[in-house]
Design a protein around this motif. Structure first.
Motif, PDB file in Angstrom:
ATOM      1  N   ASN A 129       3.009  -5.437   3.191  1.00 49.81           N
ATOM      2  CA  ASN A 129       4.365  -5.434   2.614  1.00 49.81           C
ATOM      3  C   ASN A 129       4.322  -5.650   1.099  1.00 49.81           C
ATOM      4  O   ASN A 129       5.085  -5.021   0.345  1.00 49.81           O
ATOM      5  CB  ASN A 129       5.230  -6.504   3.277  1.00 49.81           C
ATOM      6  CG  ASN A 129       5.595  -6.150   4.700  1.00 49.81           C
ATOM      7  OD1 ASN A 129       5.666  -4.968   5.063  1.00 49.81           O
ATOM      8  ND2 ASN A 129       5.841  -7.158   5.529  1.00 49.81           N
ATOM      9  N   ASP A 130       3.434  -6.535   0.653  1.00 51.73           N
ATOM     10  CA  ASP A 130       3.312  -6.773  -0.779  1.00 51.73           C
ATOM     11  C   ASP A 130       2.848  -5.520  -1.513  1.00 51.73           C
ATOM     12  O   ASP A 130       3.345  -5.192  -2.600  1.00 51.73           O
ATOM     13  CB  ASP A 130       2.333  -7.920  -1.053  1.00 51.73           C
ATOM     14  CG  ASP A 130       2.929  -9.287  -0.757  1.00 51.73           C
ATOM     15  OD1 ASP A 130       4.172  -9.381  -0.643  1.00 51.73           O
ATOM     16  OD2 ASP A 130       2.165 -10.260  -0.649  1.00 51.73           O
ATOM     17  N   LYS A 155       3.291  -2.445  -0.536  1.00 51.22           N
ATOM     18  CA  LYS A 155       4.408  -1.491  -0.511  1.00 51.22           C
ATOM     19  C   LYS A 155       5.448  -1.825  -1.570  1.00 51.22           C
ATOM     20  O   LYS A 155       6.085  -0.934  -2.142  1.00 51.22           O
ATOM     21  CB  LYS A 155       5.080  -1.509   0.869  1.00 51.22           C
ATOM     22  CG  LYS A 155       4.299  -0.793   1.968  1.00 51.22           C
ATOM     23  CD  LYS A 155       5.096  -0.868   3.261  1.00 51.22           C
ATOM     24  CE  LYS A 155       4.435  -0.083   4.381  1.00 51.22           C
ATOM     25  NZ  LYS A 155       5.220  -0.164   5.637  1.00 51.22           N
ATOM     26  N   ASN A 156       5.613  -3.121  -1.836  1.00 52.00           N
ATOM     27  CA  ASN A 156       6.629  -3.576  -2.781  1.00 52.00           C
ATOM     28  C   ASN A 156       6.115  -3.675  -4.221  1.00 52.00           C
ATOM     29  O   ASN A 156       6.773  -4.268  -5.079  1.00 52.00           O
ATOM     30  CB  ASN A 156       7.199  -4.922  -2.333  1.00 52.00           C
ATOM     31  CG  ASN A 156       8.004  -4.801  -1.041  1.00 52.00           C
ATOM     32  OD1 ASN A 156       8.671  -3.790  -0.810  1.00 52.00           O
ATOM     33  ND2 ASN A 156       7.933  -5.818  -0.192  1.00 52.00           N
TER      34      ASN A 156
END
Length: 378
Positions: free
Chosen positions: A30-31, A33-34
């Motif tokens: 997620n990190d 992707k962000n």
């Protein structure tokens, strides 16, 4: 003759987050992707032959499933692989896979992996970002904060390297469950060292709760709350030092408590001893010398030695270690200046001895060192 002055003043923010938790694979994805790292098109997972099957393969698969361009680079597990040759092999492999400056390294493993991968990141393409995914208690205690990266040589340990800060660190406490008991004890060694040098209350906590990590039978217990507290405290103690001396120009040498003998005995043992086991012996040598100098009481010395014993760590020098070879190896310690051996010492429990000149290490001659080492024979 003419001259031209080049004015280059740096203002650098090397701050980063350390995430402590369990099964942090999705958090990493997620990190990424962000936008945790910017301008990156290829990711290099660097790991060792042991961690590869346990965790690295899963991270590679998850990254591919989420559309990331990722390759895996694996080297043989163990301290003996932390060399310039291994660095060269991985760098060449990355070049062959067309890795360039738009790349990011993700180190998955223990301290050897994070040391080596961080060093590669600092020099590859003159510097690319890297992330640490720490899978051992030792890595959580020793590699999570500070950015010290290096390799070993036959002549010295950790003297070829650089300070290179990661983008983020993930401390996956769940991974501690897969550690052999020796590796778990090895991680506790650095933890006890941190308490000795910077937090007396943490030392008392470890005295009361060490059996919630490893019990009297030498079995792993790994109480969740205790493990999380240990992870947080390791970060906190080390941060207090590193934030004041990132480049190791003074105060930061206190983190080498116990390492003068510890690092030397690790090498002389031909790495039969794990880093934490060698450090434990080094810490015992340190407290015995500190006691002889009046920096530690008999009671304080005994408390430190007893806690290392309870953590399942050695407190004596194995009979296969040659004393003269060990003393000779002390001169390769990075604190040595002008051919003189220097020690960092505790001043009681939870504090480091500071000297009048603002230094944190003291020259010790060979004779008292030899006496202590002889006294520590099995």
């Amino acid at each position: 003759m003419t001259s031209f002055r080049v004015n280059l003043k740096k203002v650098v923010d090397d701050s980063y987050d350390i995430e402590i938790g369990r099964n942090l694979f999705e958090s990493l994805i997620n990190d990424l992707k962000n936008g945790l790292v910017q301008g990156v098109h290829k990711y290099a997972i660097i790991t060792d032959s042991h961690v590869e099957k346990l965790y690295a393969n899963k991270i590679v698969d998850l990254m591919k499933e989420n559309g990331f361009n990722v390759e895996k680079f694996v080297f043989p597990a163990g301290e003996k692989s932390k060399t310039r040759k291994t660095k060269e092999i991985i760098e060449d492999a990355m070049l062959e896979k067309a890795f360039r400056r738009d790349s990011c390294i993700i180190a998955v493993g223990g301290g050897v992996v994070t040391d080596l991968a961080g060093f590669i990141a600092g020099t590859f393409g003159r510097g690319i970002p890297f992330i640490n995914y720490a899978t051992t208690l030792l890595a959580a205690a020793d590699a999570s904060i500070g950015g010290k990266t290096a390799v070993d040589t036959e002549l010295a340990t950790n003297l070829i390297g650089l300070i290179n800060q990661p983008v983020k660190v993930y401390l996956d406490i769940e991974s501690w469950k897969t550690l052999p008991i020796r590796q778990l004890s090895s991680g506790l060694s650095e933890t006890i060292k941190h308490a000795c040098l910077g937090d007396g209350e943490f030392f008392e906590f470890l005295e009361k709760n060490i059996d919630k990590v490893i019990n009297e039978k030498g079995e792993a217990v790994l109480d969740p709350a205790t493990c999380e507290h240990i992870a947080h405290k390791n970060c906190e103690v080390k941060y207090k030092v590193v934030s004041l001396d990132e480049r190791e120009t003074g105060l930061r040498e206190v983190l080498n408590l116990g390492h003068t003998v510890g690092r030397a005995i690790e090498v002389v043992s031909d790495y039969k001893l794990l880093h934490g086991e060698a450090l434990s012996i080094g810490m015992v040598a340190q407290v015995k010398l500190a006691n002889s100098l009046g920096y530690l009481t008999d009671s304080e010395m005994s408390r430190v030695i007893d806690l290392y014993k309870r953590a399942g760590l050695p407190v004596s020098i194995p009979d296969y270690i040659d004393r003269d070879e060990l003393v000779k190896k002390l001169y390769t310690d990075k604190k040595v200046k002008g051919g003189k051996i220097k020690f960092v010492f505790q001043d009681g429990i939870g504090k480091i001895r500071e000297y009048e000149d603002g230094k944190y290490s003291m020259v010790i001659s060979e004779e008292p060192i030899k006496i202590i080492l002889d006294d520590m024979r099995v």
